[in-house]
Design a protein around this motif. Sequence first.
Motif, PDB file in Angstrom:
ATOM      1  N   GLY A 277      59.554 -40.492  43.453  1.00  0.00           N
ATOM      2  CA  GLY A 277      60.286 -41.244  42.439  1.00  0.00           C
ATOM      3  C   GLY A 277      60.486 -40.445  41.169  1.00  0.00           C
ATOM      4  N   TYR A 278      59.502 -39.627  40.793  1.00  0.00           N
ATOM      5  CA  TYR A 278      59.647 -38.766  39.613  1.00  0.00           C
ATOM      6  C   TYR A 278      60.826 -37.811  39.807  1.00  0.00           C
ATOM      7  CZ  TYR A 278      54.854 -40.139  38.301  1.00  0.00           C
ATOM      8  OH  TYR A 278      53.720 -40.835  37.955  1.00  0.00           O
ATOM      9  N   ARG A 279      60.879 -37.210  40.986  1.00  0.00           N
ATOM     10  CA  ARG A 279      61.961 -36.257  41.271  1.00  0.00           C
ATOM     11  C   ARG A 279      63.320 -36.960  41.199  1.00  0.00           C
ATOM     12  NH1 ARG A 279      62.487 -31.825  46.174  1.00  0.00           N
ATOM     13  NH2 ARG A 279      64.734 -31.492  45.979  1.00  0.00           N
ATOM     14  N   LYS A 280      63.402 -38.119  41.808  1.00  0.00           N
ATOM     15  CA  LYS A 280      64.673 -38.867  41.799  1.00  0.00           C
ATOM     16  C   LYS A 280      65.090 -39.223  40.377  1.00  0.00           C
ATOM     17  CE  LYS A 280      66.876 -43.026  43.658  1.00  0.00           C
ATOM     18  NZ  LYS A 280      66.692 -44.248  44.490  1.00  0.00           N
ATOM     19  N   THR A 281      64.125 -39.662  39.565  1.00  0.00           N
ATOM     20  CA  THR A 281      64.436 -40.042  38.185  1.00  0.00           C
ATOM     21  C   THR A 281      64.897 -38.837  37.373  1.00  0.00           C
ATOM     22  OG1 THR A 281      62.813 -41.832  38.286  1.00  0.00           O
ATOM     23  CG2 THR A 281      63.521 -41.141  36.101  1.00  0.00           C
ATOM     24  N   LEU A 282      64.279 -37.686  37.603  1.00  0.00           N
ATOM     25  CA  LEU A 282      64.712 -36.470  36.905  1.00  0.00           C
ATOM     26  C   LEU A 282      66.160 -36.140  37.259  1.00  0.00           C
ATOM     27  CD1 LEU A 282      61.488 -34.316  37.290  1.00  0.00           C
ATOM     28  CD2 LEU A 282      62.557 -34.911  35.107  1.00  0.00           C
ATOM     29  N   GLU A 283      66.494 -36.252  38.535  1.00  0.00           N
ATOM     30  CA  GLU A 283      67.868 -35.974  38.959  1.00  0.00           C
ATOM     31  C   GLU A 283      68.843 -36.982  38.347  1.00  0.00           C
ATOM     32  OE1 GLU A 283      67.637 -33.822  43.256  1.00  0.00           O
ATOM     33  OE2 GLU A 283      66.960 -35.914  43.212  1.00  0.00           O
ATOM     34  N   GLU A 284      68.437 -38.239  38.299  1.00  0.00           N
ATOM     35  CA  GLU A 284      69.291 -39.270  37.697  1.00  0.00           C
ATOM     36  C   GLU A 284      69.534 -39.008  36.216  1.00  0.00           C
ATOM     37  OE1 GLU A 284      67.128 -42.790  38.590  1.00  0.00           O
ATOM     38  OE2 GLU A 284      67.991 -43.017  40.616  1.00  0.00           O
ATOM     39  N   ASN A 285      68.591 -38.306  35.588  1.00  0.00           N
ATOM     40  CA  ASN A 285      68.733 -37.975  34.169  1.00  0.00           C
ATOM     41  C   ASN A 285      69.399 -36.615  33.953  1.00  0.00           C
ATOM     42  OD1 ASN A 285      67.371 -39.985  32.144  1.00  0.00           O
ATOM     43  ND2 ASN A 285      66.056 -39.990  33.961  1.00  0.00           N
ATOM     44  N   GLY A 286      69.958 -36.062  35.009  1.00  0.00           N
ATOM     45  CA  GLY A 286      70.758 -34.856  34.866  1.00  0.00           C
ATOM     46  C   GLY A 286      70.069 -33.551  35.177  1.00  0.00           C
ATOM     47  N   ALA A 287      68.778 -33.573  35.550  1.00  0.00           N
ATOM     48  CA  ALA A 287      68.069 -32.326  35.861  1.00  0.00           C
ATOM     49  C   ALA A 287      68.552 -31.771  37.202  1.00  0.00           C
ATOM     50  CB  ALA A 287      66.565 -32.571  35.910  1.00  0.00           C
ATOM     51  N   THR A 288      68.675 -30.455  37.276  1.00  0.00           N
ATOM     52  CA  THR A 288      69.005 -29.773  38.524  1.00  0.00           C
ATOM     53  C   THR A 288      67.706 -29.269  39.148  1.00  0.00           C
ATOM     54  OG1 THR A 288      71.176 -29.072  37.704  1.00  0.00           O
ATOM     55  CG2 THR A 288      70.250 -27.850  39.565  1.00  0.00           C
ATOM     56  N   ILE A 289      67.392 -29.749  40.350  1.00  0.00           N
ATOM     57  CA  ILE A 289      66.157 -29.367  41.034  1.00  0.00           C
ATOM     58  C   ILE A 289      66.394 -28.107  41.845  1.00  0.00           C
ATOM     59  CG2 ILE A 289      64.355 -30.112  42.623  1.00  0.00           C
ATOM     60  CD1 ILE A 289      64.494 -31.854  40.131  1.00  0.00           C
ATOM     61  N   VAL A 290      65.516 -27.121  41.676  1.00  0.00           N
ATOM     62  CA  VAL A 290      65.642 -25.841  42.382  1.00  0.00           C
ATOM     63  C   VAL A 290      64.410 -25.616  43.251  1.00  0.00           C
ATOM     64  CG1 VAL A 290      65.864 -23.339  42.132  1.00  0.00           C
ATOM     65  CG2 VAL A 290      67.028 -24.862  40.511  1.00  0.00           C
ATOM     66  N   GLU A 291      64.640 -25.281  44.527  1.00  0.00           N
ATOM     67  CA  GLU A 291      63.555 -24.913  45.446  1.00  0.00           C
ATOM     68  C   GLU A 291      63.490 -23.387  45.489  1.00  0.00           C
ATOM     69  OE1 GLU A 291      61.434 -26.733  47.157  1.00  0.00           O
ATOM     70  OE2 GLU A 291      62.265 -28.780  47.197  1.00  0.00           O
ATOM     71  N   PRO A 292      62.529 -22.763  44.816  1.00  0.00           N
ATOM     72  CA  PRO A 292      62.462 -21.295  44.776  1.00  0.00           C
ATOM     73  C   PRO A 292      61.773 -20.727  46.020  1.00  0.00           C
ATOM     74  CG  PRO A 292      60.657 -22.194  43.527  1.00  0.00           C
ATOM     75  CD  PRO A 292      61.445 -23.381  44.044  1.00  0.00           C
ATOM     76  N   ASP A 293      61.674 -19.428  46.070  1.00  0.00           N
ATOM     77  CA  ASP A 293      60.948 -18.742  47.136  1.00  0.00           C
ATOM     78  C   ASP A 293      59.462 -18.743  46.777  1.00  0.00           C
ATOM     79  OD1 ASP A 293      59.846 -17.063  48.995  1.00  0.00           O
ATOM     80  OD2 ASP A 293      61.259 -15.412  48.703  1.00  0.00           O
TER      81      ASP A 293
END
Length: 324
Positions: A277-293
């Motif tokens: 839910g934290y991740r989803k809320t961050l995305e809803e607030n405009g954050a771009t989630i990056v999966e690094p190496d």
Amino acid sequence: MKLKGTLAAVTIAVMATAANAQETIRLQGATIAPPDNVWAKVGDRFAEAVEKRTDGRVDMNMSYSGSLGNAGETIEALKFGSVDFVIQEVSQLDVYDELAGLGAYPYLIRDADHFKQIFGDAGVGQEFYDELEKRTGYKLIGAGFRGSREMASRREVKTPEDLSGLKMRVPNQVTYRRTWETLGASPVPMPSLEVYTSLQQGIIDGAENPLEAHLRSKYYEAVPYVILTHHVNPYYTFIFSADTFNGLPEDVQKVLQEEGEAAMDWATEEILGSIDGYRKTLEENGATIVEPDREAFRAKLEPMKDMYPEDLQEWIERFQNVGK
């Protein structure tokens, strides 16, 4: 007459002892978390459970939002009695002994299951706490999983090479500085309450914290990226001065130990149930989630172990070997 006088003195002494045994024990707690945050609620649950089990003999008061000082200040205040317990990460004690820094050592705790093993039947977590008490004079109770610390960043980061020149805010702890120096960033020690403004003003380019703290501090308003490095799995604990704790009646110590562990176990489950839910809320607030190496991050950090003395390297191996 002499016998009556003796009996009277004994009676008064017994009554005084009984009265002293029932005197209210007042304990002041502190957290930098705001009242509606999960870690403030941990303190509330702890206080309520202890007061109930002791029939009000122990009266516990919680202070929130850093009103009694920042993490380091309130931990120091434990030795002077102006604060009786603090909810904070174990690694905050590294100014007293380097062993505490292993609470922030990168990729030491692999995930939530590994964390539960360490602080469960494996017994390593409690042995670690016992050793820290000997070295620092602080008593630790319970372990509440915070979720992995992740980056908030002004620019996209996929590999350690992308960190070159990036000004990264870190807590003022040796392990965090070593971690980001080894990765190639430029660590900037800074109190947590200054991070948001510093991100906004460009004083720093990034910060790292569990997703719950990203939301609480609204980093997404200041920088656009959240980089899921999973570089450390930290945990909160109740920190007491060992002298203060050991000076309490044994039955009260038992209650504090049991209810402190129960409150932190509750927090672990709350966090684990909320991370998606934290991740989803961050995305809803405009954050771009990056999966690094992440394997590249782990490999880059392997030489850090050699920066520690032999006894700490043995502790690192003990943690890493749990569950293997």
